[in-house]
Motif scaffolding. Structure first.
Motif, PDB file in Angstrom:
ATOM      1  N   ASP A 348      20.840  -3.315  -2.611  1.00 47.14           N
ATOM      2  CA  ASP A 348      19.945  -4.088  -2.551  1.00 47.14           C
ATOM      3  C   ASP A 348      21.225  -5.426  -2.807  1.00 47.14           C
ATOM      4  O   ASP A 348      20.936  -5.376  -3.804  1.00 47.14           O
ATOM      5  N   SER A 367      19.889 -10.895   3.226  1.00 44.66           N
ATOM      6  CA  SER A 367      18.557 -11.132   3.436  1.00 44.66           C
ATOM      7  C   SER A 367      17.954 -12.761   3.253  1.00 44.66           C
ATOM      8  O   SER A 367      16.679 -12.938   4.296  1.00 44.66           O
ATOM      9  N   ASN A 374      17.318  -6.198   9.471  1.00 44.36           N
ATOM     10  CA  ASN A 374      17.748  -6.056   8.410  1.00 44.36           C
ATOM     11  C   ASN A 374      18.867  -5.955   7.452  1.00 44.36           C
ATOM     12  O   ASN A 374      20.648  -5.529   7.771  1.00 44.36           O
ATOM     13  N   HIS A 376      19.949  -6.431   3.502  1.00 43.12           N
ATOM     14  CA  HIS A 376      19.340  -6.543   2.685  1.00 43.12           C
ATOM     15  C   HIS A 376      20.892  -5.783   2.249  1.00 43.12           C
ATOM     16  O   HIS A 376      21.212  -5.983   0.941  1.00 43.12           O
TER      17      HIS A 376
END
Ligand SMILES: Cc1ncc(COP(=O)(O)O)c(C=O)c1O
Length: 415
Positions: A348, A367, A374, A376
């Motif tokens: 992440d 993000s 997505n 991330h």
């Protein structure tokens, strides 16, 4: 005389404060990532976070030379036309006519205070709350802000190594989507660095004609190409398009000079809206831009210097990533300033950032640009301002931060 308690409550209600802000402003929140990136300015941190052009490439000598002539003429300090200075519009029209092979006249050109203003003005004059705008996902934050700022509803379409996924858009249009606008950065997209292929652009133009939406072709990075051939503009494929161009990445962003070329109905409305915003773009900086763009040969030399400068930096960054972070994936950007790095799913990058700042390197987590998708485990790395040796050091630090993050205690909040 009103009773004392009424008077007190009146006084309370009339006190100026955040309750005076509009609903729209109250909804706009500060992002956690933006707060974290304040630390990117700490001494010793190599920042790959900003989207700034390299200041060492600003053409300061010709700007200084032009400024003294421009400032010596009092009419250049006077109010100007909302559409922009005629001489600059003439130069811009000439550039588009020769480079894009599209007949353009000064009347087709609207000068704006940065292409960010173009996005804001287009949003203001076209969107009512709830109107749909197609964007790439992830997307440039300034565009997201401009469309959301007037209540536009974003319709995110994925972007891959061939650019905007026009098949996915086509599918949604068939199912009934009727957007007013489709925003696209066709070359060296911010943040992904990707370009949309001519085949996809052509299909997008056909869809705009069929479904009657307007394409915003925002191309601030196209002039910074170092691999391959320039692609055709969408404006050569359809009339349902407004082009936004800027000198921010090629001359200097502080001048705040950019332009729009688009259909008359749009430019007429934009001119009215711009009168309420800033009357006109500063006359002096328009003349400065005109002086530099008007010297075609000097500008060509300047542009080729820029391209080799950024190419060297891109190559240094890619070389260091291959060496230090072999598990991370990226597509080589053929121009522009950004490389989109995709880490294994388990990483992440938003949580990695504080560890990276500890190690002395900054980036923007994916993000931050995500509309719905997505992102991330991705990050945007800008190679525009660091030197080749700083870029190598930065990647070494990033690899070390990744090890810290995998092994270490949770330090998700920055010191
Ligand atoms: C895709 C994109 N559009 C527009 C802008 C705004 O540029 P300007 O300085 O011309 O307002 C930027 C700036 O980073 C950008 O990345």
């Amino acid at each position: 005389m009103p009773p004392a308690d009424t008077k007190a409550s009146n006084t309370e209600n009339t006190g100026a404060g955040p309750h005076l802000l509009s609903q729209q402003s109250r909804q706009a929140t500060s992002s956690a990532i933006r707060d974290l990136l304040v630390h990117a300015r700490r001494p010793g941190i190599i920042s790959l976070a900003g989207g700034l052009p390299s200041a060492e490439l600003f053409p300061t000598a010709p700007l200084i030379a032009a400024a003294s002539t421009i400032l010596s003429q009092p009419q250049n300090l006077q109010y100007g036309l909302t559409e922009g200075e005629f001489r600059l519009r003439e130069i811009v029209a000439e550039i588009h006519t020769t480079q894009d092979r599209l007949a353009t006249t000064p009347d087709n050109v609207q000068i704006v205070s940065g292409s960010q203003q173009a996005l804001d003005l287009i949003a203001r004059v076209t969107l009512d709350p709830g109107d749909e705008v197609v964007v790439s996902d992830p997307e440039y934050l300034g565009a997201i802000g401009a469309f959301r700022g007037v209540g536009g509803r974003l319709v995110p379409i994925p972007i891959d190594s061939h650019g905007l996924d026009v098949d996915a858009l086509d599918e949604q249009l068939r199912r009934g989507l009727r957007p007013k606008l489709c925003y696209l950065v066709p070359e060296f997209h911010n943040p992904t660095g990707q370009s949309t292929t001519v085949a996809r652009l052509t299909r997008l133009a056909t869809l705009a004609d069929r479904y009657g939406f307007l394409i915003i072709e925002d191309n601030p990075y196209g002039a910074l190409r170092f691999d391959g051939e320039p692609v055709r503009t969408i404006a050569s494929m359809t009339e349902n398009v407004v082009q936004c161009r800027t000198i921010s990445k090629t001359i200097a962003p502080g001048l705040r000079v950019a332009w729009m070329i688009g259909p008359g109905w749009l430019l007429d409305a934009v001119r009215v809206a711009k009168q309420s915003v800033d009357l006109h773009t500063p006359t002096i900086t328009q003349h400065l831009a005109g002086a530099l763009l008007g010297d075609a040969e000097a500008h060509r030399i300047h542009m080729s210097r820029l391209a080799s400068h950024y190419m060297e930096r891109r190559d240094s960054l890619m070389g260091a990533l291959d060496e230090h972070m072999p598990a991370a994936q990226f597509v080589s950007p053929a121009g522009g300033m950004f490389l989109w790095l995709t880490m294994p799913e388990s990483v992440d990058t938003g949580r990695l950032l504080p560890f990276a700042l500890e190690r002395g390197v900054a980036f923007v987590p994916g993000s931050a640009f995500a509309v719905r998708g997505n992102a991330h485990h991705s990050m945007r790395l800008s190679y525009s301002t660091a030197t080749p040796s700083e870029l190598r050091t930065a990647v070494g630090r990033l690899a070390a931060a990744l090890t810290d993050w995998v092994d270490g205690p949770d330090i998700s909040s920055p010191r």
